[in-house]
Design a protein around this motif. Structure first.
Motif, PDB file in Angstrom:
ATOM      1  N   PRO A   1      -8.719   1.172   8.162  1.00  0.00           N
ATOM      2  CA  PRO A   1      -9.437   0.069   7.515  1.00  0.00           C
ATOM      3  C   PRO A   1     -10.049  -0.898   8.511  1.00  0.00           C
ATOM      4  O   PRO A   1     -11.094  -1.482   8.239  1.00  0.00           O
ATOM      5  CB  PRO A   1      -8.365  -0.637   6.697  1.00  0.00           C
ATOM      6  N   SER A   2      -9.439  -1.062   9.682  1.00  0.00           N
ATOM      7  CA  SER A   2     -10.009  -2.043  10.615  1.00  0.00           C
ATOM      8  C   SER A   2     -11.394  -1.604  11.087  1.00  0.00           C
ATOM      9  O   SER A   2     -12.257  -2.430  11.339  1.00  0.00           O
ATOM     10  CB  SER A   2      -9.068  -2.277  11.795  1.00  0.00           C
ATOM     11  N   SER A   3     -11.632  -0.282  11.144  1.00  0.00           N
ATOM     12  CA  SER A   3     -12.972   0.153  11.547  1.00  0.00           C
ATOM     13  C   SER A   3     -13.954   0.086  10.378  1.00  0.00           C
ATOM     14  O   SER A   3     -15.155   0.057  10.560  1.00  0.00           O
ATOM     15  CB  SER A   3     -12.942   1.555  12.150  1.00  0.00           C
ATOM     16  N   ILE A   4     -13.440   0.051   9.157  1.00  0.00           N
ATOM     17  CA  ILE A   4     -14.323  -0.030   7.994  1.00  0.00           C
ATOM     18  C   ILE A   4     -14.674  -1.479   7.668  1.00  0.00           C
ATOM     19  O   ILE A   4     -15.814  -1.810   7.392  1.00  0.00           O
ATOM     20  CB  ILE A   4     -13.666   0.600   6.743  1.00  0.00           C
ATOM     21  N   PHE A   5     -13.679  -2.354   7.670  1.00  0.00           N
ATOM     22  CA  PHE A   5     -13.854  -3.652   7.034  1.00  0.00           C
ATOM     23  C   PHE A   5     -14.110  -4.830   7.956  1.00  0.00           C
ATOM     24  O   PHE A   5     -14.232  -5.947   7.503  1.00  0.00           O
ATOM     25  CB  PHE A   5     -12.647  -3.967   6.144  1.00  0.00           C
ATOM     26  N   THR A   6     -14.175  -4.616   9.268  1.00  0.00           N
ATOM     27  CA  THR A   6     -14.326  -5.799  10.111  1.00  0.00           C
ATOM     28  C   THR A   6     -15.754  -6.348  10.100  1.00  0.00           C
ATOM     29  O   THR A   6     -15.952  -7.530  10.264  1.00  0.00           O
ATOM     30  CB  THR A   6     -13.856  -5.524  11.553  1.00  0.00           C
TER      31      THR A   6
ATOM     32  N   VAL B   1      -6.541  -0.227  -0.176  1.00  0.00           N
ATOM     33  CA  VAL B   1      -5.350  -0.517   0.611  1.00  0.00           C
ATOM     34  C   VAL B   1      -4.692   0.788   1.055  1.00  0.00           C
ATOM     35  O   VAL B   1      -4.293   1.584   0.228  1.00  0.00           O
ATOM     36  CB  VAL B   1      -4.362  -1.333  -0.258  1.00  0.00           C
ATOM     37  N   PRO B   2      -4.589   1.039   2.370  1.00  0.00           N
ATOM     38  CA  PRO B   2      -3.973   2.293   2.808  1.00  0.00           C
ATOM     39  C   PRO B   2      -2.463   2.280   2.628  1.00  0.00           C
ATOM     40  O   PRO B   2      -1.872   3.286   2.263  1.00  0.00           O
ATOM     41  CB  PRO B   2      -4.349   2.386   4.290  1.00  0.00           C
ATOM     42  N   ASP B   3      -1.825   1.122   2.861  1.00  0.00           N
ATOM     43  CA  ASP B   3      -0.382   1.033   2.727  1.00  0.00           C
ATOM     44  C   ASP B   3      -0.050   0.218   1.473  1.00  0.00           C
ATOM     45  O   ASP B   3       0.131  -0.999   1.522  1.00  0.00           O
ATOM     46  CB  ASP B   3       0.208   0.364   3.984  1.00  0.00           C
ATOM     47  N   LEU B   4       0.010   0.933   0.351  1.00  0.00           N
ATOM     48  CA  LEU B   4       0.204   0.268  -0.941  1.00  0.00           C
ATOM     49  C   LEU B   4       1.500  -0.529  -0.976  1.00  0.00           C
ATOM     50  O   LEU B   4       1.561  -1.621  -1.535  1.00  0.00           O
ATOM     51  CB  LEU B   4       0.281   1.324  -2.045  1.00  0.00           C
ATOM     52  N   SER B   5       2.535   0.038  -0.362  1.00  0.00           N
ATOM     53  CA  SER B   5       3.844  -0.579  -0.425  1.00  0.00           C
ATOM     54  C   SER B   5       3.848  -1.922   0.311  1.00  0.00           C
ATOM     55  O   SER B   5       4.397  -2.913  -0.173  1.00  0.00           O
ATOM     56  CB  SER B   5       4.850   0.402   0.174  1.00  0.00           C
TER      57      SER B   5
ATOM     58  N   GLU C   1     -13.653   4.478   1.689  1.00  0.00           N
ATOM     59  CA  GLU C   1     -13.078   3.147   1.620  1.00  0.00           C
ATOM     60  C   GLU C   1     -12.140   3.004   0.422  1.00  0.00           C
ATOM     61  O   GLU C   1     -11.376   2.056   0.349  1.00  0.00           O
ATOM     62  CB  GLU C   1     -14.194   2.101   1.527  1.00  0.00           C
ATOM     63  N   HIS C   2     -12.256   3.908  -0.553  1.00  0.00           N
ATOM     64  CA  HIS C   2     -11.382   3.886  -1.729  1.00  0.00           C
ATOM     65  C   HIS C   2     -10.303   4.947  -1.579  1.00  0.00           C
ATOM     66  O   HIS C   2     -10.530   6.110  -1.845  1.00  0.00           O
ATOM     67  CB  HIS C   2     -12.193   4.158  -3.004  1.00  0.00           C
ATOM     68  N   PHE C   3      -9.125   4.496  -1.179  1.00  0.00           N
ATOM     69  CA  PHE C   3      -8.051   5.452  -0.913  1.00  0.00           C
ATOM     70  C   PHE C   3      -7.347   5.894  -2.189  1.00  0.00           C
ATOM     71  O   PHE C   3      -6.787   6.969  -2.246  1.00  0.00           O
ATOM     72  CB  PHE C   3      -7.019   4.829   0.031  1.00  0.00           C
ATOM     73  N   SER C   4      -7.320   5.028  -3.214  1.00  0.00           N
ATOM     74  CA  SER C   4      -6.539   5.339  -4.418  1.00  0.00           C
ATOM     75  C   SER C   4      -7.347   5.067  -5.682  1.00  0.00           C
ATOM     76  O   SER C   4      -8.195   4.176  -5.712  1.00  0.00           O
ATOM     77  CB  SER C   4      -5.277   4.475  -4.482  1.00  0.00           C
ATOM     78  N   TYR C   5      -7.033   5.814  -6.760  1.00  0.00           N
ATOM     79  CA  TYR C   5      -7.737   5.742  -8.033  1.00  0.00           C
ATOM     80  C   TYR C   5      -6.664   5.645  -9.112  1.00  0.00           C
ATOM     81  O   TYR C   5      -5.864   6.565  -9.268  1.00  0.00           O
ATOM     82  CB  TYR C   5      -8.625   6.981  -8.188  1.00  0.00           C
ATOM     83  N   PHE C   6      -6.629   4.507  -9.835  1.00  0.00           N
ATOM     84  CA  PHE C   6      -5.446   4.172 -10.628  1.00  0.00           C
ATOM     85  C   PHE C   6      -5.622   4.332 -12.130  1.00  0.00           C
ATOM     86  O   PHE C   6      -6.597   3.845 -12.704  1.00  0.00           O
ATOM     87  CB  PHE C   6      -5.050   2.712 -10.389  1.00  0.00           C
TER      88      PHE C   6
END
Ligand SMILES: [Zn+2]
Length: 414
Positions: free
Chosen positions: A67-72, A180-184, A222-227
């Motif tokens: 994410p740091s390379s995507i969102f900065t 969010v890559p680390d959901l927890s 950029e979308h890691f999860s689909y809920f």
């Protein structure tokens, strides 16, 4: 364990992922627009292969890029869409009303972008703080008077906020949970920074609508999860947070706004609409693997239909241009292989994108006025979720017989 084994585990429950939801091939990052000088250099492409977990049914993409390379430095400024701003203003009024928020309350928004939403809380005198990882976007928020801290959110940031005396009566996360890559760590952080009696609201695209509406172009790196609602209930429960209400919204092709509270907070009853939607998802089989596996065929059919339309239009000598350069457009263009052989150019209201080119497909991006200059036969609307707004703004193309084409959920000419 090899690197690929380590990645191929469910982001929520850790189960090894075996089942494909859809495979869109290789694509560059959908927000990595190119300058003219970058057109002759190599571009990184990553797989867009989406899996579904056979244990918790979280639909997910591996974290191919950090994410740091995507969102900065993120090119998406929320304030460029009128309908999104109207949505933010309505939400603010609704929340102030429902939770009786005033100057003694604290609102915290995670991934607060350019302050598009918090500006309305600031206007109404409610203490507000934005947390936003993209420094260029956060600077815009600060300039308009929205206090914003540049950081990613997780347990560590949450502990720092609480230590500095900030915990949230209302915690907001719009279109961030999927990223969010680390959901927890993220949901665990919300648990920490939420005041007792506080409320979390989050908006994210609803998997049910993605499937029903054939919205495969909202799948990107950029979308890691689909809920689904059912999976979201499970994820929050793992952190002693309980969902108690939900709204279905038309935004982004169909989103959920979920409401969560501390498990031990007995003051907020579970609503009927929440029970009804959970029951509907169970009925549709969202807790069974076989209801996820037919999506693939539907997506391939859409690609064939869109290409059939474009090939026929070009054979008849028609000109086709795009409207919009959203992330979802780049998934669609790359998956379908649409370049300047089909689309002469596209236009966008965001000046950041003018003079740049779409990633992978290298379609030039101009200001919207360009369309009146070149008078194309067809305008392909890439952000189909705001098609009504665009068709209204661009009604003048009818003057020369121009038509609109919307690719999703199926190819329709207006
Ligand atoms: Zn799982």
């Amino acid at each position: 364990m090899t690197g690929s084994d380590a990645r191929r585990r469910c982001r929520h429950c850790g189960t090894t992922l075996h089942h494909t939801f859809v495979d869109l091939g290789m694509s560059p990052l959908c927000e990595s627009f190119l300058s003219a000088g970058e057109l002759d250099t190599m571009e990184p492409f990553y797989p867009l292969h989406v899996f579904v977990c056979d244990s918790c049914f979280l639909v997910q993409l591996q974290e191919y890029v950090s994410p740091s390379s995507i969102f900065t430095e993120y090119a998406y400024f929320s304030s460029y869409s009128d309908s999104w701003l109207a949505h933010a203003r309505r939400y603010t009024e609704q929340m102030i009303d429902r939770w009786k928020l005033g100057p003694d309350h604290q609102v915290v928004e995670l991934a607060s972008n350019d302050g598009y939403l918090l500006q309305y809380f600031v206007e109404r005198g409610v203490r507000s703080l934005g947390i936003e990882p993209a420094a260029n976007v956060a600077a815009t928020a600060v300039a308009k008077g929205v206090p914003t801290q540049v950081s990613f959110f997780g347990r560590e940031t949450a502990r720092q906020l609480v230590a500095a005396g900030t915990s949230a009566d209302l915690m907001i996360g719009n279109n961030v949970l999927a990223q969010v890559p680390d959901l927890s760590d993220f949901v665990g952080g919300m648990k920490i920074a939420l005041r007792p009696g506080g409320v979390i609201t989050m908006e994210f695209p609803h998997l049910l609508r993605l499937i029903e509406g054939n919205q495969f172009d909202t799948i990107y790196h950029e979308h890691f999860s689909y809920f689904s609602l059912l999976t979201t209930i499970r994820i929050f429960a793992a952190h002693n947070l309980q969902l108690f209400d939900v709204e279905e919204l038309p935004t982004h092709g169909g989103s959920l706004r979920i409401y969560a509270k501390h498990q031990e907070d007995a003051t907020k009853p579970v609503t009927e609409r929440f029970e009804m939607l959970a029951a509907k998802e169970r009925e549709l089989g969202f807790d069974r693997l076989d209801s996820y596996t037919s999506f693939r065929q539907q997506v391939e059919n859409t690609k064939q239909r869109l290409l059939e339309f474009l090939i026929a239009a070009k054979r008849e000598g028609r000109s086709v241009v795009g409207y919009g350069a959203p992330g979802k457009g780049n998934t669609l263009l790359n998956y379908c292989g649409i370049r300047t052989d089909f689309l002469d150019y596209t236009v966008d209201r965001n000046p950041y994108k003018h003079g740049r080119f779409t990633p992978g497909t290298h379609i030039p991006i101009h200001p919207p006025d360009k369309i009146a200059e070149t008078r194309p036969d067809y305008v392909l609307i890439l952000p189909w979720n705001v098609k009504d707004e665009i068709i209204e703004q661009m009604a003048h193309i009818r003057g020369w017989g121009g038509k609109f084409v919307v690719p999703i959920p199926s190819v329709i000419v207006y």
